[in-house]
Write an enzyme that holds these catalytic residues in place. Structure first.
Site, mmCIF file in Angstrom:
data_model
loop_
_atom_site.group_PDB
_atom_site.id
_atom_site.type_symbol
_atom_site.label_atom_id
_atom_site.label_comp_id
_atom_site.label_asym_id
_atom_site.label_seq_id
_atom_site.Cartn_x
_atom_site.Cartn_y
_atom_site.Cartn_z
ATOM 1 N N ARG A 102 45.762 48.567 80.271
ATOM 2 C CA ARG A 102 44.856 47.777 79.419
ATOM 3 C C ARG A 102 45.102 46.318 79.795
ATOM 4 O O ARG A 102 46.183 45.765 79.510
ATOM 5 C CB ARG A 102 45.169 48.035 77.943
ATOM 6 C CG ARG A 102 44.232 47.338 76.959
ATOM 7 C CD ARG A 102 44.595 47.744 75.543
ATOM 8 N NE ARG A 102 43.878 46.993 74.543
ATOM 9 C CZ ARG A 102 42.713 47.362 73.999
ATOM 10 N NH1 ARG A 102 42.141 48.472 74.391
ATOM 11 N NH2 ARG A 102 42.140 46.625 73.070
ATOM 12 N N HIS A 129 35.046 49.453 79.459
ATOM 13 C CA HIS A 129 35.875 50.175 78.487
ATOM 14 C C HIS A 129 35.452 51.658 78.495
ATOM 15 O O HIS A 129 34.928 52.170 77.498
ATOM 16 C CB HIS A 129 35.697 49.564 77.104
ATOM 17 C CG HIS A 129 36.775 49.903 76.126
ATOM 18 N ND1 HIS A 129 37.851 50.714 76.442
ATOM 19 C CD2 HIS A 129 36.935 49.549 74.813
ATOM 20 C CE1 HIS A 129 38.626 50.842 75.382
ATOM 21 N NE2 HIS A 129 38.095 50.150 74.383
ATOM 22 N N GLN A 132 36.537 54.387 75.713
ATOM 23 C CA GLN A 132 35.855 54.242 74.421
ATOM 24 C C GLN A 132 34.514 54.963 74.441
ATOM 25 O O GLN A 132 34.135 55.629 73.483
ATOM 26 C CB GLN A 132 35.637 52.760 74.099
ATOM 27 C CG GLN A 132 34.884 52.515 72.808
ATOM 28 C CD GLN A 132 35.646 52.979 71.588
ATOM 29 O OE1 GLN A 132 36.786 52.594 71.382
ATOM 30 N NE2 GLN A 132 35.032 53.826 70.759
ATOM 31 N N ASP A 223 29.802 45.619 68.541
ATOM 32 C CA ASP A 223 31.192 45.279 68.807
ATOM 33 C C ASP A 223 31.476 43.943 68.146
ATOM 34 O O ASP A 223 30.545 43.220 67.749
ATOM 35 C CB ASP A 223 31.431 45.217 70.324
ATOM 36 C CG ASP A 223 32.917 45.146 70.701
ATOM 37 O OD1 ASP A 223 33.766 45.335 69.811
ATOM 38 O OD2 ASP A 223 33.214 44.899 71.881
ATOM 39 N N CYS A 263 33.520 50.349 67.882
ATOM 40 C CA CYS A 263 34.790 50.703 68.531
ATOM 41 C C CYS A 263 36.008 50.208 67.761
ATOM 42 O O CYS A 263 37.119 50.685 68.016
ATOM 43 C CB CYS A 263 34.806 50.164 69.955
ATOM 44 S SG CYS A 263 34.768 48.356 70.084
ATOM 45 N N ARG A 291 39.006 59.063 70.087
ATOM 46 C CA ARG A 291 39.718 58.423 71.185
ATOM 47 C C ARG A 291 40.876 59.322 71.627
ATOM 48 O O ARG A 291 41.137 59.490 72.828
ATOM 49 C CB ARG A 291 40.262 57.050 70.754
ATOM 50 C CG ARG A 291 39.235 55.943 70.644
ATOM 51 C CD ARG A 291 38.693 55.501 71.992
ATOM 52 N NE ARG A 291 39.748 55.027 72.872
ATOM 53 C CZ ARG A 291 40.250 53.782 72.850
ATOM 54 N NH1 ARG A 291 39.759 52.892 71.999
ATOM 55 N NH2 ARG A 291 41.188 53.419 73.692
#
Length: 308
Positions: A102, A129, A132, A223, A263, A291
């Protein structure tokens, strides 16, 4: 050997195969059948960005698969003190079975992957991402909305929007993205998605009016407007994103059976209202749990491909 860096690297069949595997493993997990798909394997987890869901889901996931996760903060390993990525990659990948990273710029994970001896998973970069989106689509499948799917993405043209472009282009559904002027998606990523969409039949539209995007959609997603590293832009961003909040008025434009996804972390009163967050159309916490399951699917699939 396969890596999981962007969804653009995968075919429709491969993405659905991973999701089918993830659903199977989820059912087993819910029945407390923890099959050791990856016994005694070690997942190295390199974090240059802080995380809640990514760390907990990967660490729990590898444990439930029979392995162990190693949390490696860039502040605690030599990478944070200037060791070249190529050296870090060769050392860590000689000791673990899989790596999740990450980080910031996508070029960093590409550099690490170039020298890695084991599969590498993108846990988030500034540009993409993908893990996700696997959880998001799994949630959509469970809601029974994967047929005639129309996704409205409202907000910043960031890594999440880019991954929606890739998923849409591969799976062939309709995606509408609405961003404020000046916050559009990366043009190169968009152009590539439009090229891939020609093969899948996907419909992609880009605009600046969130109401147009949401009208008649089956999934509404957004987001945070202020991501990590953008805190100094907060005041300006809140002004620029005025009118982009997903509230009940916005959701009422979607189909009656539409769902809301986010998310997380979510900031109520900014990109989404409290009413929508806690409302019956919101599946954000089911999405967050997925997830764990989607990423187990990714890990097991990569491990099988390496050993096949």
């Amino acid at each position: 050997m396969r890596h999981f860096l962007t969804l653009a690297d995968y075919t429709k069949e491969e993405i659905l195969e991973i999701l089918e595997l993830a659903s199977q493993i989820k059912k087993e997990t819910k029945n407390k059948e923890f099959k050791e798909y990856m016994p005694k394997q070690t997942l190295g987890m390199i974090f240059e960005k802080s995380s809640t869901r990514t760390r907990v889901s990967f660490e729990t996931g590898i444990y439930q698969l029979g392995g162990v996760g190693l949390f490696l903060s860039s502040n605690d390993i030599q990478l944070g003190r200037g060791e070249p990525l190529s050296d870090t990659s060769r050392v860590i990948s000689s000791m673990v079975d899989m790596v999740m990273i990450r980080t910031f710029g996508h070029e960093k994970i590409e550099e690490f992957t170039k020298y890695s001896k084991v599969p590498v998973i993108n846990g988030l970069t500034t540009e993409y991402h993908p893990v996700q989106l696997m959880a998001d689509y799994m949630t959509i499948q469970e809601a029974g909305l994967d047929k005639d799917l129309v996704v409205a993405y409202v907000g910043d043209g960031n890594n999440l929007a880019h991954s929606w472009l890739n998923l849409c282009a591969k799976l062939g559904f309709e995606l509408r993205i609405a961003t404020p002027k000046g916050y559009e998606v990366n043009s190169n990523i968009l152009d590539r998605a439009l090229e891939m969409a020609k093969l899948s039949g996907a419909k992609i539209s880009i605009g600046n009016d969130p109401k147009v995007a949401v009208q008649g959609s089956t999934v509404v997603t957004t987001d945070t407007w202020v991501s990590m590293g953008q805190e100094d832009e907060k005041e300006q961003r809140l002004k620029d994103f005025d009118g982009y909040i997903v509230d009940q008025n916005m959701m009422s434009l979607a189909q009656s059976n539409a769902i809301f996804l986010h998310c997380l972390p979510a900031y109520r009163g900014y990109e989404v209202s409290e009413e929508v967050m806690e409302g019956s159309q919101s599946l954000i916490f089911e999405e967050a749990e997925n997830r764990l399951h989607a990423q187990k699917g990714v890990m097991v699939w990569l491990d099988r491909k390496r050993n096949s």
